[in-house]
Write a protein that holds these residues in place. Structure first.
Motif, PDB file in Angstrom:
ATOM      1  N   LEU A  86       0.839  -1.210   0.000  1.00  0.00           N
ATOM      2  CA  LEU A  86       0.000   0.000   0.000  1.00  0.00           C
ATOM      3  C   LEU A  86       0.870   1.254   0.000  1.00  0.00           C
ATOM      4  O   LEU A  86       0.577   2.228  -0.698  1.00  0.00           O
ATOM      5  CB  LEU A  86      -0.928  -0.013   1.212  1.00  0.00           C
TER       6      LEU A  86
ATOM      7  N   ILE B 194       2.006   1.932  -3.392  1.00  0.00           N
ATOM      8  CA  ILE B 194       0.924   2.480  -4.225  1.00  0.00           C
ATOM      9  C   ILE B 194       0.783   3.986  -3.977  1.00  0.00           C
ATOM     10  O   ILE B 194       0.637   4.763  -4.922  1.00  0.00           O
ATOM     11  CB  ILE B 194      -0.399   1.743  -3.927  1.00  0.00           C
ATOM     12  N   TYR B 195       0.902   4.407  -2.721  1.00  0.00           N
ATOM     13  CA  TYR B 195       0.849   5.846  -2.416  1.00  0.00           C
ATOM     14  C   TYR B 195       2.138   6.554  -2.826  1.00  0.00           C
ATOM     15  O   TYR B 195       2.156   7.772  -2.986  1.00  0.00           O
ATOM     16  CB  TYR B 195       0.531   6.068  -0.924  1.00  0.00           C
ATOM     17  N   GLY B 196       3.195   5.756  -2.987  1.00  0.00           N
ATOM     18  CA  GLY B 196       4.441   6.330  -3.497  1.00  0.00           C
ATOM     19  C   GLY B 196       4.436   6.458  -5.011  1.00  0.00           C
ATOM     20  O   GLY B 196       5.422   6.893  -5.598  1.00  0.00           O
ATOM     21  N   GLY B 197       3.348   6.042  -5.623  1.00  0.00           N
ATOM     22  CA  GLY B 197       3.259   6.203  -7.075  1.00  0.00           C
ATOM     23  C   GLY B 197       3.943   5.104  -7.861  1.00  0.00           C
ATOM     24  O   GLY B 197       4.377   5.332  -8.987  1.00  0.00           O
TER      25      GLY B 197
ATOM     26  N   GLN C  87       4.813   2.527 -10.435  1.00  0.00           N
ATOM     27  CA  GLN C  87       4.262   2.414 -11.783  1.00  0.00           C
ATOM     28  C   GLN C  87       4.594   1.100 -12.448  1.00  0.00           C
ATOM     29  O   GLN C  87       3.957   0.712 -13.412  1.00  0.00           O
ATOM     30  CB  GLN C  87       4.811   3.557 -12.660  1.00  0.00           C
ATOM     31  N   PHE C  88       5.626   0.454 -11.943  1.00  0.00           N
ATOM     32  CA  PHE C  88       6.027  -0.806 -12.564  1.00  0.00           C
ATOM     33  C   PHE C  88       6.465  -1.789 -11.487  1.00  0.00           C
ATOM     34  O   PHE C  88       7.275  -1.456 -10.626  1.00  0.00           O
ATOM     35  CB  PHE C  88       7.168  -0.577 -13.560  1.00  0.00           C
TER      36      PHE C  88
ATOM     37  N   ARG D  17      -5.461   2.929  -8.228  1.00  0.00           N
ATOM     38  CA  ARG D  17      -4.589   3.581  -9.193  1.00  0.00           C
ATOM     39  C   ARG D  17      -5.128   3.624 -10.619  1.00  0.00           C
ATOM     40  O   ARG D  17      -4.434   3.356 -11.580  1.00  0.00           O
ATOM     41  CB  ARG D  17      -3.207   2.936  -9.126  1.00  0.00           C
TER      42      ARG D  17
ATOM     43  N   THR E 186      -2.455   3.334 -14.190  1.00  0.00           N
ATOM     44  CA  THR E 186      -1.207   4.106 -14.177  1.00  0.00           C
ATOM     45  C   THR E 186      -0.046   3.227 -13.709  1.00  0.00           C
ATOM     46  O   THR E 186       0.926   3.704 -13.137  1.00  0.00           O
ATOM     47  CB  THR E 186      -1.320   5.335 -13.270  1.00  0.00           C
ATOM     48  N   TYR E 187      -0.169   1.928 -13.944  1.00  0.00           N
ATOM     49  CA  TYR E 187       0.837   0.981 -13.460  1.00  0.00           C
ATOM     50  C   TYR E 187       0.798  -0.263 -14.331  1.00  0.00           C
ATOM     51  O   TYR E 187      -0.155  -0.478 -15.096  1.00  0.00           O
ATOM     52  CB  TYR E 187       0.509   0.564 -12.012  1.00  0.00           C
TER      53      TYR E 187
ATOM     54  N   LEU F  22      10.129   5.192 -14.733  1.00  0.00           N
ATOM     55  CA  LEU F  22       8.978   4.748 -13.953  1.00  0.00           C
ATOM     56  C   LEU F  22       9.403   4.472 -12.524  1.00  0.00           C
ATOM     57  O   LEU F  22      10.538   4.069 -12.277  1.00  0.00           O
ATOM     58  CB  LEU F  22       8.381   3.473 -14.565  1.00  0.00           C
ATOM     59  N   ARG F  23       8.469   4.663 -11.597  1.00  0.00           N
ATOM     60  CA  ARG F  23       8.712   4.258 -10.216  1.00  0.00           C
ATOM     61  C   ARG F  23       8.563   2.747 -10.184  1.00  0.00           C
ATOM     62  O   ARG F  23       7.473   2.215 -10.336  1.00  0.00           O
ATOM     63  CB  ARG F  23       7.747   4.954  -9.273  1.00  0.00           C
TER      64      ARG F  23
ATOM     65  N   TRP G 287       6.387   4.209   0.436  1.00  0.00           N
ATOM     66  CA  TRP G 287       6.337   5.363  -0.483  1.00  0.00           C
ATOM     67  C   TRP G 287       7.632   6.161  -0.482  1.00  0.00           C
ATOM     68  O   TRP G 287       8.088   6.626  -1.524  1.00  0.00           O
ATOM     69  CB  TRP G 287       5.120   6.252  -0.217  1.00  0.00           C
TER      70      TRP G 287
ATOM     71  N   ASP H 107      11.134   8.044  -3.424  1.00  0.00           N
ATOM     72  CA  ASP H 107      11.736   9.385  -3.381  1.00  0.00           C
ATOM     73  C   ASP H 107      13.256   9.287  -3.210  1.00  0.00           C
ATOM     74  O   ASP H 107      14.015   9.988  -3.874  1.00  0.00           O
ATOM     75  CB  ASP H 107      11.137  10.208  -2.237  1.00  0.00           C
TER      76      ASP H 107
ATOM     77  N   ILE I 261       5.715  14.084  -3.935  1.00  0.00           N
ATOM     78  CA  ILE I 261       6.542  13.136  -4.683  1.00  0.00           C
ATOM     79  C   ILE I 261       7.785  13.853  -5.207  1.00  0.00           C
ATOM     80  O   ILE I 261       7.694  14.938  -5.772  1.00  0.00           O
ATOM     81  CB  ILE I 261       5.723  12.525  -5.845  1.00  0.00           C
TER      82      ILE I 261
ATOM     83  N   LEU J 250       3.641   6.612 -19.617  1.00  0.00           N
ATOM     84  CA  LEU J 250       3.642   6.509 -18.151  1.00  0.00           C
ATOM     85  C   LEU J 250       4.724   7.394 -17.547  1.00  0.00           C
ATOM     86  O   LEU J 250       4.546   7.952 -16.463  1.00  0.00           O
ATOM     87  CB  LEU J 250       3.882   5.056 -17.723  1.00  0.00           C
TER      88      LEU J 250
ATOM     89  N   ILE K  27      -0.334   9.729 -10.168  1.00  0.00           N
ATOM     90  CA  ILE K  27       0.203   8.449  -9.697  1.00  0.00           C
ATOM     91  C   ILE K  27       0.115   8.288  -8.175  1.00  0.00           C
ATOM     92  O   ILE K  27       0.463   7.234  -7.648  1.00  0.00           O
ATOM     93  CB  ILE K  27       1.656   8.213 -10.181  1.00  0.00           C
TER      94      ILE K  27
ATOM     95  N   PRO L  86      -2.636   8.204  -5.114  1.00  0.00           N
ATOM     96  CA  PRO L  86      -4.081   8.250  -4.849  1.00  0.00           C
ATOM     97  C   PRO L  86      -4.435   9.491  -4.029  1.00  0.00           C
ATOM     98  O   PRO L  86      -3.611   9.967  -3.241  1.00  0.00           O
ATOM     99  CB  PRO L  86      -4.338   6.979  -4.026  1.00  0.00           C
TER     100      PRO L  86
END
Lengths: 597, 344
Positions: free
Chosen positions: A217, A220-223, A225-226, A250, A259-260, A283-284, A363, A367, A401, B321, B329, B331
């Motif tokens: 989770l 997911i909040y950290g964005g 993407q892959f 997402r 977005t992932y 990508l993140r 998350w 960063d 972010i 992306l 990206i 939520p």
């Protein structure tokens, strides 16, 4: 006759056969106790097997909020004939022994209270179809324990509602068995033991989550993407949680699209290869694994370090070396991840100490990775990752972010002299561009071979040394950026303990007990490597510092000895390596043994 | 004053120089250099802006080649045998880009067989070139997995093992575009490259690319001489760009056309026996027969334009992306309470 009650301060161990469905019953008990407001922890001590081998689940209730594993079991539930004798022998004197009455073995101890449970009979009498009777049988001990220990039936109902996601049929089936078992116990058992629970309000404001769910989770909040991953115990549930929650959280607000992307790779080397590609592409990017997978990932981890590619690698540690003990916990990968790969490779490592912190580092890791343009390892373990913990609620990220130093077309238009590996800011961190950048000077050729500041191939000795020195400078920048350690002091302490990760509850408990016994110690919990100045200060300001960890060789102790060579003689390694979560008793004993020398 | 249009540019106003790479450091006469030249020519002629293309490679002589073409393209020289995974992840960053993977026979079917098989299974849009010379060049002349049984190399003795046929592996591995060519047949290489660059899925090009230093004896199956004397082209292949007329008329039954997703077409003019590259069922028999007759079969061996590409499976936004803004990206804040409630 009941002597003085022992309330909210004991451990329950359930011995069952794995694959029998007991996990539902154990989690139901744990969740019901949590909803009664009593601090509780649960640990699954399970075999590397799908069905038929002995497995244990320990639940600790602690009015004082101690969540570590306890050395003693006061309440034993014996559901497995194969371990009946050893389970009976393991009960603490004065403890309780619940057993399935179809196991025809003798009760040999007179210093414990034994309660039979008509498990087969009640399962047979339930509405469950024959193929589910084996599973439902485990609900019998939930009901019997609820009666004898005073666990509230409505809390059990609440736990079942949650477990079965509100599905009426299985809830009714399981709840029916619990109710019948409670009624049977009320009619047939006379309580002669002192253990019981009583509602508190000590879990208000807490949630229950596993570290792997929390980490997913957080990502997911950290964005993220892959994600590319390969199944391995005990990391699998992290990737599976991503698969579970990503579709929920997402969807692109602008287009409703994803977005992932998540790929289950063909092996761990491919998993990290994809993650490195995606990280390089901007990508993140995340992969999750455990020790054996990490061994396979070594090659790309080194390339990502040298080519300066951001990605996040979760290592949910299990016991090594080799295949080791796949379902037992360990902190044996500290040195492996810190130095993963050939040459002078050094990695940045985050060390979460709770489920909540798994979310936070979930998350933050992106960063750090993108800011530092390097792989960031998050070192969790089986105990933290797979077990369900009471933990403070997840907090929404409190910083924006940070995508780090990325140049797009318009940025390049303003820069005369850009080189992928130039260090214009003097912090060791260069500027990068991402594929798709249409500026004619935007592209560069990444590689794991020697390269100069403009990413051209080079075998020049000076260029090589310069590049490696800059990477070291970048590592020093990381030292000041990473999360600071957490310090818990005691009055008049002149010795200290340094630990990290899932041992936190055991160390805190030991710290309290030792203070009560007249030996105050200060406790520093590391949250990242490389260590910062505060760690060196802590070591230098204490007469002696114990480094507590779960491996054989005292791996963190080795790293700290290198960081504070002047104090190395005052750093003592206390390491335990048996695959079980550490206990406060063991830490106290080990410290006292040293201090009394 | 009249400004004259430079005749030496393509439709995106770039000259061939804009597609160049660094000077090659491979041996003079190396087949790989010929492949690099054809990549430059194909991209120039297809009017692909170099910035729209990404290059990948593994390790070996072949994998050094991406620095000898398209300097204005991003590139990543990855690990030995692990180029496919690197490309898979990277291409997700911006699925509008075109990928070229440059590999060798050692890189692909020795150390890299696993990733080779899986990238085909996933149908990643990637032009996967294997510069196949039957030998490890960069480590000075050991047998590779494509070396024929009995091949004798200096200092190595005789190769005792059976060779791996890359085309065979690609067909069995469900690649959606499989071709073989010969670096000594640059025109065919170029047309196949153009077709591959227009394919939406994995395009495997097994190009026999002689190693002039270690494996170019006349009787070696990966030499120039052997290629020249044994090449049997399945068809004469012409790539017709989108919106261009087919200039040559062929009589009924003499040619076959394949429509590509971008509107381009591949015209295959019959040279010998009938051959249908959309029919998978007969390929292995054809290859087996060619092996028996010691023929180097070249041309478009298999194509399937109907299979979904990897990216079609992911329901991704049109915008790359790697250009999504942070608010797209992470939520929204209000979701966190819901998530906590889900935790019990």
């Amino acid at each position: 006759m009941i002597t003085d009650s022992i309330i909210n301060d004991f451990s329950i161990t359930v011995g069952t056969v794995n694959g029998s469905g007991s996990q539902t019953s154990n989690l139901t008990l744990q969740r019901a106790l949590f909803k009664m407001g009593i601090p509780v922890s649960g640990k699954n001590l399970f075999p590397s097997n799908i069905q038929g081998l002995p497995t244990w689940y320990t639940i600790r209730v602690s009015k004082d909020g101690y969540l570590a594993r306890s050395e003693t079991t006061e309440v034993m539930v014996a559901m497995n004939a194969a371990t009946f004798a050893e389970d009976q022998a393991a009960v603490a004197p004065g403890g309780v022994f619940f057993y399935a009455d179809d196991i025809e073995q003798a009760i040999t101890r007179s210093d414990i209270v034994a309660y039979p449970m008509p498990v087969e009979k009640l399962a047979r009498e339930s509405d469950a179809p024959p193929n589910l009777r084996g599973y439902i049988a485990n609900m019998v001990y939930v009901g019997v324990l609820a009666h004898i220990l005073d666990i509230h039936i409505d809390r059990i109902r609440q736990a079942l509602d949650f477990h079965f996601n509100g599905k009426e049929k299985p809830i009714a089936l399981n709840y029916g068995v619990v109710q019948n078992a409670m009624a049977w116990a009320a009619e047939n058992l006379v309580k002669t033991d002192p253990f019981r629970v009583q509602a508190m309000d000590a879990t208000d404001g807490y949630i229950m989550a596993s570290g792997n769910t929390a980490g997913a989770l957080g990502a997911i909040y950290g964005g993220v993407q892959f994600v590319s991953w390969y199944p391995i115990t005990p990391a699998t549930s992290l990737a599976e949680s991503l698969n579970q929650y990503l579709p929920m959280l997402r969807k692109d607000p602008a287009t409703g699209k994803n977005t992932y992307a998540v790929i289950q790779a063909e092996d761990e080397l491919a998993a990290i290869g994809m993650a490195v590609g995606a990280g390089w592409g901007g990508l993140r990017s995340l992969t999750s694994t455990s020790g054996p997978g990490l061994s396979l990932m070594t090659e790309y981890a080194g390339m990502a370090y040298y080519a300066e590619v951001p990605l996040v690698i979760w290592d949910i540690q299990r016991m090594g070396p080799s295949t080791g003990l796949p379902t037992r916990t360990s902190q044996g990968d500290v040195n492996l991840v810190y130095y993963l790969s050939q040459g002078d490779t050094m990695h940045v490592v985050l060390l979460p100490g709770s489920a909540n912190e798994c979310f936070e580092f979930g998350w933050r890791a992106f960063d750090y990775a993108e800011r530092l343009q390097t792989p960031v390892f998050v070192l969790s373990d089986l105990d933290l990752g797979m077990n369900v913990w009471m933990t403070p609620p997840f907090e929404y990220p409190n910083t924006e972010i940070d995508r780090g130093k990325v140049l797009w077309e318009e940025d390049l238009g303003k820069i005369e002299n850009w080189g992928r590996y130039l260090d214009p800011d003097g912090d060791g961190i260069p500027y990068r561009t991402l594929p798709g950048n249409r500026h004619p000077r935007g592209a560069y050729f990444a590689r794991g071979t020697g390269h100069d500041e403009y990413a051209n191939y080079s075998e020049d000795p000076d260029v090589w040394e310069r590049g490696m020195e800059r990477l070291r400078a970048k590592f020093e920048t990381a030292r000041g950026m990473m999360p600071k350690p957490e310090i818990v002091t005691k009055d008049e302490a002149d010795i200290g303990v340094i630990a990290f990760g899932s041992t936190d509850p055991a160390v805190r408990e030991a710290q309290d007990h030792l203070a009560d016994d007249g030996l105050p110690i200060d406790y520093m919990r590391l949250r990242a490597l490389p260590v910062c100045d505060e760690v060196r200060d802590f070591v230098r300001s204490h007469r002696r510092v114990y480094v507590v960890e779960m491996n054989r060789d005292g791996q963190l102790h080795q790293i700290l000895s290198l960081e504070t060579p002047d104090r190395a003689a005052n750093l003592k390694s206390l390491s335990k390596n048996n695959g079980l979560p550490l206990t406060a008793d063991w830490i106290e004993g080990a410290i006292l043994a040293e201090e009394r020398k | 004053m009249v400004t004259q249009r430079n005749p030496q540019v393509n439709l995106v106003n770039l000259s061939k120089t804009d597609y160049r790479g660094d000077p090659t450091t491979l041996c003079q006469g190396c087949g790989h250099n010929s492949i690099s030249s054809q990549i430059i020519a194909a991209c120039y002629e297809l009017n692909i802006p170099p910035e729209k293309l990404v290059k990948f490679s593994g390790i070996g002589c072949s994998s050094k080649a991406p620095t000898y073409f398209l300097n204005r393209s991003f590139g990543f020289n990855g690990l030995h045998g692990r180029m496919p995974s690197l490309a898979t992840g990277a291409m997700f960053a911006d699925t509008t880009l075109i990928g070229i993977g440059m590999s060798g026979d050692g890189d692909t079917v020795s150390i890299g067989m696993g990733q080779f098989k899986h990238v085909m299974r996933r149908n990643l849009p990637l032009v996967y070139i294997v510069a196949n010379n039957g030998v490890y060049g960069l480590t000075k002349g050991q047998f590779s997995a494509t070396a024929e049984e009995g091949l004798a190399l200096k200092g190595q003795g005789q190769n005792p093992y059976m060779p791996i046929d890359i085309v065979w592996e690609a067909v069995v591995g469900r690649a959606t575009f499989v071709a073989r060519s010969f670096a000594g047949d640059p025109k065919q290489v170029r047309e196949l490259l153009k077709a591959a660059l227009s394919h939406r899925g994995i395009a495997v090009l097994d190009i026999i690319s002689p190693c002039v230093t270690f494996n170019n004896q006349d009787d070696s199956h990966h030499s120039y001489a052997w290629g020249r004397n044994h090449e049997i082209a399945l068809h004469e292949l012409a790539y017709v760009p989108p919106a261009e007329e087919i200039m040559v008329e062929y009589a009924e039954g003499e040619s076959k056309e394949v429509d590509m997703h971008d509107g381009s077409r591949i015209v295959l003019r019959k040279l010998g026996a009938d051959y249908d590259p959309t029919d998978r069922s007969k390929i292995l028999t054809m290859l087996e027969e060619a092996n028996r007759k010691q023929e180097l079969i070249t041309g478009l061996i298999y194509i399937n334009t109907g299979q979904k590409s990897l990216f079609n499976l992911y329901h991704l936004p049109d915008e790359p992306l790697n250009r999504l803004s942070p608010d797209r990206i992470r939520p929204p804040r209000e979701t966190i309470a819901k998530v906590n409630a889900m935790m019990f």
